[in-house]
Scaffold this motif. Sequence first.
Motif, PDB file in Angstrom:
ATOM      1  N   GLN A   1     -18.783   4.376   8.515  1.00  0.00           N
ATOM      2  CA  GLN A   1     -18.369   3.275   7.636  1.00  0.00           C
ATOM      3  C   GLN A   1     -18.318   1.986   8.454  1.00  0.00           C
ATOM      4  O   GLN A   1     -17.765   1.977   9.562  1.00  0.00           O
ATOM      5  CB  GLN A   1     -16.990   3.534   7.057  1.00  0.00           C
ATOM      6  CG  GLN A   1     -16.933   4.737   6.133  1.00  0.00           C
ATOM      7  CD  GLN A   1     -15.548   4.925   5.522  1.00  0.00           C
ATOM      8  OE1 GLN A   1     -15.392   4.959   4.325  1.00  0.00           O
ATOM      9  NE2 GLN A   1     -14.552   5.052   6.361  1.00  0.00           N
TER      10      GLN A   1
ATOM     11  N   ARG B   1      -4.596   1.211   4.266  1.00  0.00           N
ATOM     12  CA  ARG B   1      -3.753   0.510   3.307  1.00  0.00           C
ATOM     13  C   ARG B   1      -3.590  -0.942   3.759  1.00  0.00           C
ATOM     14  O   ARG B   1      -3.793  -1.270   4.920  1.00  0.00           O
ATOM     15  CB  ARG B   1      -2.367   1.171   3.224  1.00  0.00           C
ATOM     16  CG  ARG B   1      -2.402   2.566   2.620  1.00  0.00           C
ATOM     17  CD  ARG B   1      -1.029   3.185   2.666  1.00  0.00           C
ATOM     18  NE  ARG B   1      -0.564   3.292   4.034  1.00  0.00           N
ATOM     19  CZ  ARG B   1       0.708   3.182   4.404  1.00  0.00           C
ATOM     20  NH1 ARG B   1       1.648   2.946   3.526  1.00  0.00           N
ATOM     21  NH2 ARG B   1       1.050   3.298   5.672  1.00  0.00           N
TER      22      ARG B   1
ATOM     23  N   GLU C   1     -11.000   3.426  11.548  1.00  0.00           N
ATOM     24  CA  GLU C   1     -12.010   3.435  12.615  1.00  0.00           C
ATOM     25  C   GLU C   1     -12.560   4.835  12.812  1.00  0.00           C
ATOM     26  O   GLU C   1     -11.803   5.805  12.818  1.00  0.00           O
ATOM     27  CB  GLU C   1     -11.370   3.012  13.950  1.00  0.00           C
ATOM     28  CG  GLU C   1     -10.562   1.740  13.929  1.00  0.00           C
ATOM     29  CD  GLU C   1     -11.445   0.507  14.004  1.00  0.00           C
ATOM     30  OE1 GLU C   1     -12.665   0.678  14.187  1.00  0.00           O
ATOM     31  OE2 GLU C   1     -10.916  -0.596  13.869  1.00  0.00           O
TER      32      GLU C   1
ATOM     33  N   LEU D   1     -14.654  10.820   3.645  1.00  0.00           N
ATOM     34  CA  LEU D   1     -15.065  11.209   2.306  1.00  0.00           C
ATOM     35  C   LEU D   1     -14.133  10.655   1.256  1.00  0.00           C
ATOM     36  O   LEU D   1     -12.962  10.363   1.542  1.00  0.00           O
ATOM     37  CB  LEU D   1     -15.126  12.736   2.204  1.00  0.00           C
ATOM     38  CG  LEU D   1     -13.991  13.489   1.538  1.00  0.00           C
ATOM     39  CD1 LEU D   1     -14.540  14.296   0.405  1.00  0.00           C
ATOM     40  CD2 LEU D   1     -13.325  14.401   2.517  1.00  0.00           C
ATOM     41  N   SER D   2     -14.669  10.487   0.050  1.00  0.00           N
ATOM     42  CA  SER D   2     -13.846  10.093  -1.094  1.00  0.00           C
ATOM     43  C   SER D   2     -14.243  10.942  -2.290  1.00  0.00           C
ATOM     44  O   SER D   2     -15.403  11.338  -2.411  1.00  0.00           O
ATOM     45  CB  SER D   2     -14.063   8.619  -1.454  1.00  0.00           C
ATOM     46  OG  SER D   2     -13.734   7.777  -0.374  1.00  0.00           O
TER      47      SER D   2
ATOM     48  N   ASN E   1       1.151   9.009   3.789  1.00  0.00           N
ATOM     49  CA  ASN E   1      -0.272   9.315   3.609  1.00  0.00           C
ATOM     50  C   ASN E   1      -0.963   9.837   4.856  1.00  0.00           C
ATOM     51  O   ASN E   1      -2.170   9.706   4.981  1.00  0.00           O
ATOM     52  CB  ASN E   1      -1.016   8.041   3.127  1.00  0.00           C
ATOM     53  CG  ASN E   1      -1.007   6.952   4.186  1.00  0.00           C
ATOM     54  OD1 ASN E   1      -0.030   6.805   4.907  1.00  0.00           O
ATOM     55  ND2 ASN E   1      -2.089   6.229   4.310  1.00  0.00           N
TER      56      ASN E   1
END
Length: 266
Positions: A42, A48, A54, A63-64, A105
Amino acid sequence: MSAGTRFSEVRRFAELDSTNRYLLDEARAGASDGLVVVADHQTAGRGRLGRRWEAPPGANLLLSVLLRPDLRPEELHLSTVAMALAARLASAEATGLEITLKWPNDLMVGERKTAGILAETLLQPPGPPGGAEPAVVAVVVGIGLNLAWPPPDGAAGSVPLPEGLGPATSLWRESGTRVEPGVLLDRLLAHLEPLVDDLSDPAGRRRLASDYRRACTTLGRLVRVSLEGETVTGTVLDITGEGHLLLDVGACVRTIPAGDVVHLRG
Ligand code: BT5
């Protein structure tokens, strides 16, 4: 992933700016529940509050997933919980490590961060405050899971960590086992499938919340929480049904919807 599961379509990219950004755009354009996107690299991975995520190319799992669960806005934190529990199970299975969860998170090995999760939501109507209660149209849940970076000390090709990274580690560094991103992806999606079913079912949501409490080492701890413009210290009494922290700060119990936590001691 095998056909017939929610995650039957996985789009793979050598490079994207952000897998979350990509899927949010796809969600706006009407993409279906269960679409998965993975990137080797990426260029603008998001954390957030505008922070960066990184990872050097090819080292980690980025991944999403796009979900369209039957959730109210105040239950949305459970989508992060489902991803955290799935990643924890998959990582433990692949390496034997004990992975804990840090509110709100993070996945941790000891006090080092091995993954971070970012859930971003499309609400309808997005409208002005005080308008109709918004409904959840889609949630994109992204995870950056450190498989091989940061590497073990002395590993060939080690590069210095970026400044300000914080206490980070990887599954390889902690366990000596180097897991391929594709292997971890398959395991993670297999664990995620039933947990995502749980999101749309009241008993399932209770199960997610209680599994989270069991794995979350922030509960009961003395912590320092950085909020916008203020830092508070106290003991974590509980995590509410909305995923907020209940913090005993001495003079009172504060409800903390979001913040950055440092665990001070057991
Ligand atoms: C997070 O934010 O932890 C959420 C990260 C989500 C990343 C995934 S990657 C796939 C998907 N697509 C995206 O664009 N994002 C998601 P936060 O709690 O704000 O933590 C960010 C902070 O973690 C940074 O400011 C650094 O200090 C630290 N950090 C950055 N990269 C890290 C890494 N690889 N390992 C550990 N810590 C890291």
